[in-house]
Write a protein that holds these residues in place. Structure first.
Motif, PDB file in Angstrom:
ATOM      1  N   LEU A  50       0.835  -1.206   0.000  1.00  0.00           N
ATOM      2  CA  LEU A  50       0.000   0.000   0.000  1.00  0.00           C
ATOM      3  C   LEU A  50       0.867   1.251   0.000  1.00  0.00           C
ATOM      4  CD1 LEU A  50      -2.799  -1.099   2.487  1.00  0.00           C
ATOM      5  CD2 LEU A  50      -2.990  -0.847   0.011  1.00  0.00           C
ATOM      6  N   ILE A  51       1.903   1.261   0.810  1.00  0.00           N
ATOM      7  CA  ILE A  51       2.805   2.406   0.884  1.00  0.00           C
ATOM      8  C   ILE A  51       3.533   2.605  -0.450  1.00  0.00           C
ATOM      9  CG2 ILE A  51       4.932   3.259   1.963  1.00  0.00           C
ATOM     10  CD1 ILE A  51       3.910   1.892   4.577  1.00  0.00           C
ATOM     11  N   GLU A  52       3.938   1.499  -1.075  1.00  0.00           N
ATOM     12  CA  GLU A  52       4.680   1.571  -2.333  1.00  0.00           C
ATOM     13  C   GLU A  52       3.776   1.722  -3.551  1.00  0.00           C
ATOM     14  OE1 GLU A  52       7.066  -1.960  -2.374  1.00  0.00           O
ATOM     15  OE2 GLU A  52       8.317  -1.272  -0.708  1.00  0.00           O
ATOM     16  N   LYS A  53       2.469   1.860  -3.326  1.00  0.00           N
ATOM     17  CA  LYS A  53       1.471   2.024  -4.393  1.00  0.00           C
ATOM     18  C   LYS A  53       1.562   0.915  -5.441  1.00  0.00           C
ATOM     19  CE  LYS A  53       0.855   6.912  -3.730  1.00  0.00           C
ATOM     20  NZ  LYS A  53       0.781   8.227  -4.300  1.00  0.00           N
ATOM     21  N   ARG A  54       1.501  -0.298  -4.969  1.00  0.00           N
ATOM     22  CA  ARG A  54       1.524  -1.458  -5.851  1.00  0.00           C
ATOM     23  C   ARG A  54       0.103  -1.814  -6.284  1.00  0.00           C
ATOM     24  NH1 ARG A  54       6.464  -4.223  -6.090  1.00  0.00           N
ATOM     25  NH2 ARG A  54       8.001  -3.398  -4.650  1.00  0.00           N
ATOM     26  N   ILE A  55      -0.001  -2.523  -7.405  1.00  0.00           N
ATOM     27  CA  ILE A  55      -1.303  -2.908  -7.937  1.00  0.00           C
ATOM     28  C   ILE A  55      -1.905  -4.006  -7.062  1.00  0.00           C
ATOM     29  CG2 ILE A  55      -2.536  -3.885  -9.919  1.00  0.00           C
ATOM     30  CD1 ILE A  55      -0.305  -2.690 -11.704  1.00  0.00           C
ATOM     31  N   ARG A  56      -3.170  -3.809  -6.695  1.00  0.00           N
ATOM     32  CA  ARG A  56      -3.910  -4.784  -5.890  1.00  0.00           C
ATOM     33  C   ARG A  56      -5.309  -4.903  -6.475  1.00  0.00           C
ATOM     34  NH1 ARG A  56      -6.320  -1.808  -0.774  1.00  0.00           N
ATOM     35  NH2 ARG A  56      -6.614   0.249  -1.662  1.00  0.00           N
ATOM     36  N   VAL A  57      -6.081  -5.844  -5.983  1.00  0.00           N
ATOM     37  CA  VAL A  57      -7.453  -6.000  -6.445  1.00  0.00           C
ATOM     38  C   VAL A  57      -8.212  -4.714  -6.096  1.00  0.00           C
ATOM     39  CG1 VAL A  57      -9.588  -7.321  -6.237  1.00  0.00           C
ATOM     40  CG2 VAL A  57      -7.386  -8.508  -6.195  1.00  0.00           C
ATOM     41  N   GLY A  58      -8.877  -4.141  -7.082  1.00  0.00           N
ATOM     42  CA  GLY A  58      -9.587  -2.882  -6.923  1.00  0.00           C
ATOM     43  C   GLY A  58      -8.831  -1.698  -7.486  1.00  0.00           C
ATOM     44  N   ALA A  59      -7.537  -1.850  -7.675  1.00  0.00           N
ATOM     45  CA  ALA A  59      -6.717  -0.750  -8.212  1.00  0.00           C
ATOM     46  C   ALA A  59      -6.852  -0.670  -9.721  1.00  0.00           C
ATOM     47  CB  ALA A  59      -5.250  -0.970  -7.836  1.00  0.00           C
ATOM     48  N   SER A  60      -6.609   0.515 -10.247  1.00  0.00           N
ATOM     49  CA  SER A  60      -6.552   0.672 -11.700  1.00  0.00           C
ATOM     50  C   SER A  60      -5.124   1.046 -12.071  1.00  0.00           C
ATOM     51  CB  SER A  60      -7.537   1.734 -12.184  1.00  0.00           C
ATOM     52  OG  SER A  60      -7.233   2.988 -11.625  1.00  0.00           O
ATOM     53  N   ALA A  61      -4.761   0.737 -13.299  1.00  0.00           N
ATOM     54  CA  ALA A  61      -3.409   1.026 -13.772  1.00  0.00           C
ATOM     55  C   ALA A  61      -3.449   1.353 -15.255  1.00  0.00           C
ATOM     56  CB  ALA A  61      -2.494  -0.181 -13.526  1.00  0.00           C
ATOM     57  N   VAL A  62      -2.574   2.255 -15.648  1.00  0.00           N
ATOM     58  CA  VAL A  62      -2.380   2.530 -17.062  1.00  0.00           C
ATOM     59  C   VAL A  62      -1.136   1.761 -17.481  1.00  0.00           C
ATOM     60  CG1 VAL A  62      -1.896   4.282 -18.819  1.00  0.00           C
ATOM     61  CG2 VAL A  62      -3.468   4.798 -16.935  1.00  0.00           C
ATOM     62  N   LEU A  63      -1.295   0.969 -18.541  1.00  0.00           N
ATOM     63  CA  LEU A  63      -0.215   0.125 -19.042  1.00  0.00           C
ATOM     64  C   LEU A  63       0.141   0.543 -20.459  1.00  0.00           C
ATOM     65  CD1 LEU A  63      -1.817  -3.291 -18.048  1.00  0.00           C
ATOM     66  CD2 LEU A  63      -0.302  -1.880 -16.660  1.00  0.00           C
ATOM     67  N   ARG A  64       1.407   0.326 -20.822  1.00  0.00           N
ATOM     68  CA  ARG A  64       1.837   0.588 -22.194  1.00  0.00           C
ATOM     69  C   ARG A  64       2.511  -0.663 -22.737  1.00  0.00           C
ATOM     70  NH1 ARG A  64       5.336   5.473 -22.562  1.00  0.00           N
ATOM     71  NH2 ARG A  64       6.825   4.152 -21.505  1.00  0.00           N
ATOM     72  N   ASN A  65       2.042  -1.102 -23.903  1.00  0.00           N
ATOM     73  CA  ASN A  65       2.668  -2.224 -24.588  1.00  0.00           C
ATOM     74  C   ASN A  65       4.063  -1.763 -25.003  1.00  0.00           C
ATOM     75  OD1 ASN A  65       3.550  -3.876 -26.871  1.00  0.00           O
ATOM     76  ND2 ASN A  65       1.516  -4.775 -26.796  1.00  0.00           N
ATOM     77  N   VAL A  66       5.096  -2.454 -24.541  1.00  0.00           N
ATOM     78  CA  VAL A  66       6.469  -2.042 -24.787  1.00  0.00           C
ATOM     79  C   VAL A  66       6.801  -2.045 -26.278  1.00  0.00           C
ATOM     80  CG1 VAL A  66       8.896  -2.668 -24.366  1.00  0.00           C
ATOM     81  CG2 VAL A  66       7.226  -2.776 -22.499  1.00  0.00           C
ATOM     82  N   LYS A  67       6.238  -2.969 -27.024  1.00  0.00           N
ATOM     83  CA  LYS A  67       6.551  -3.090 -28.452  1.00  0.00           C
ATOM     84  C   LYS A  67       5.766  -2.089 -29.309  1.00  0.00           C
ATOM     85  CE  LYS A  67       6.806  -6.517 -32.151  1.00  0.00           C
ATOM     86  NZ  LYS A  67       6.572  -7.928 -32.500  1.00  0.00           N
ATOM     87  N   THR A  68       4.452  -2.000 -29.089  1.00  0.00           N
ATOM     88  CA  THR A  68       3.612  -1.175 -29.967  1.00  0.00           C
ATOM     89  C   THR A  68       3.348   0.220 -29.415  1.00  0.00           C
ATOM     90  OG1 THR A  68       1.517  -1.872 -28.968  1.00  0.00           O
ATOM     91  CG2 THR A  68       2.406  -3.243 -30.768  1.00  0.00           C
ATOM     92  N   MET A  69       3.674   0.436 -28.132  1.00  0.00           N
ATOM     93  CA  MET A  69       3.454   1.710 -27.442  1.00  0.00           C
ATOM     94  C   MET A  69       1.969   2.017 -27.210  1.00  0.00           C
ATOM     95  SD  MET A  69       6.516   2.253 -26.857  1.00  0.00           S
ATOM     96  CE  MET A  69       6.782   3.860 -26.185  1.00  0.00           C
ATOM     97  N   GLU A  70       1.077   1.047 -27.466  1.00  0.00           N
ATOM     98  CA  GLU A  70      -0.347   1.224 -27.178  1.00  0.00           C
ATOM     99  C   GLU A  70      -0.535   1.313 -25.669  1.00  0.00           C
ATOM    100  OE1 GLU A  70      -2.876  -1.396 -30.173  1.00  0.00           O
ATOM    101  OE2 GLU A  70      -1.228  -2.503 -29.246  1.00  0.00           O
ATOM    102  N   GLN A  71      -1.490   2.143 -25.241  1.00  0.00           N
ATOM    103  CA  GLN A  71      -1.795   2.267 -23.821  1.00  0.00           C
ATOM    104  C   GLN A  71      -3.207   1.796 -23.536  1.00  0.00           C
ATOM    105  OE1 GLN A  71      -0.939   6.072 -22.065  1.00  0.00           O
ATOM    106  NE2 GLN A  71       1.025   6.237 -23.095  1.00  0.00           N
TER     107      GLN A  71
END
Length: 134
Positions: A50-71
């Motif tokens: 929680l302190i380190e702001k890690r992804i957990r159930v209920g959290a949202s995250a923005v991800l980027r495909n490393v190859k295509t750069m799609e988010q």
């Protein structure tokens, strides 16, 4: 149903991509995969996570495909709330289980059907929707 049947999508952020789909039966059959999932779930709910702001159930995250750069913005949810059309991803899907416990800057490598996709975590929002906090 027709919406899915007629959707034509070639990108890695398409909801019909297998990385977003449920993988519960496979995971429950493999004791090693199940153990890894349980450890990630436990860690993602720890005070440190929680302190380190890690992804957990209920959290949202923005991800980027490393190859295509799609988010894509996803929210990790329990299996019964999963809705891939709205990027509500089950924590037992290939992507969801890989994201558990990651933080900004981490790379999630998801392998489905011998295809490997790398996603960089760009943002993490641990705030759960009001309906989850009741």
């Amino acid at each position: 149903m027709l919406k899915r049947a007629f959707r034509f999508c070639k990108t890695s952020v398409c909801p019909s991509n297998p990385i977003f789909q449920e993988a519960g039966q496979q995971m429950l059959i493999d004791p090693v995969e199940l153990s890894i999932l349980m450890n990630r779930l436990e860690f993602s709910e720890s005070k440190e996570a929680l302190i380190e702001k890690r992804i957990r159930v209920g959290a949202s995250a923005v991800l980027r495909n490393v190859k295509t750069m799609e988010q894509v913005k996803v929210r990790l949810v329990p299996p019964e709330l999963a809705d891939t059309d709205n990027y509500l991803v089950s924590f037992i899907s290939p992507l969801g289980s890989t994201l558990l416990g990651l933080r900004v800057g981490d790379i999630a490598t998801v392998i489905v059907k011998d295809i490997s996709i790398k996603w960089e975590v760009l943002t993490v929002n641990q705030n759960r929707p009001a309906s989850d906090n009741a």
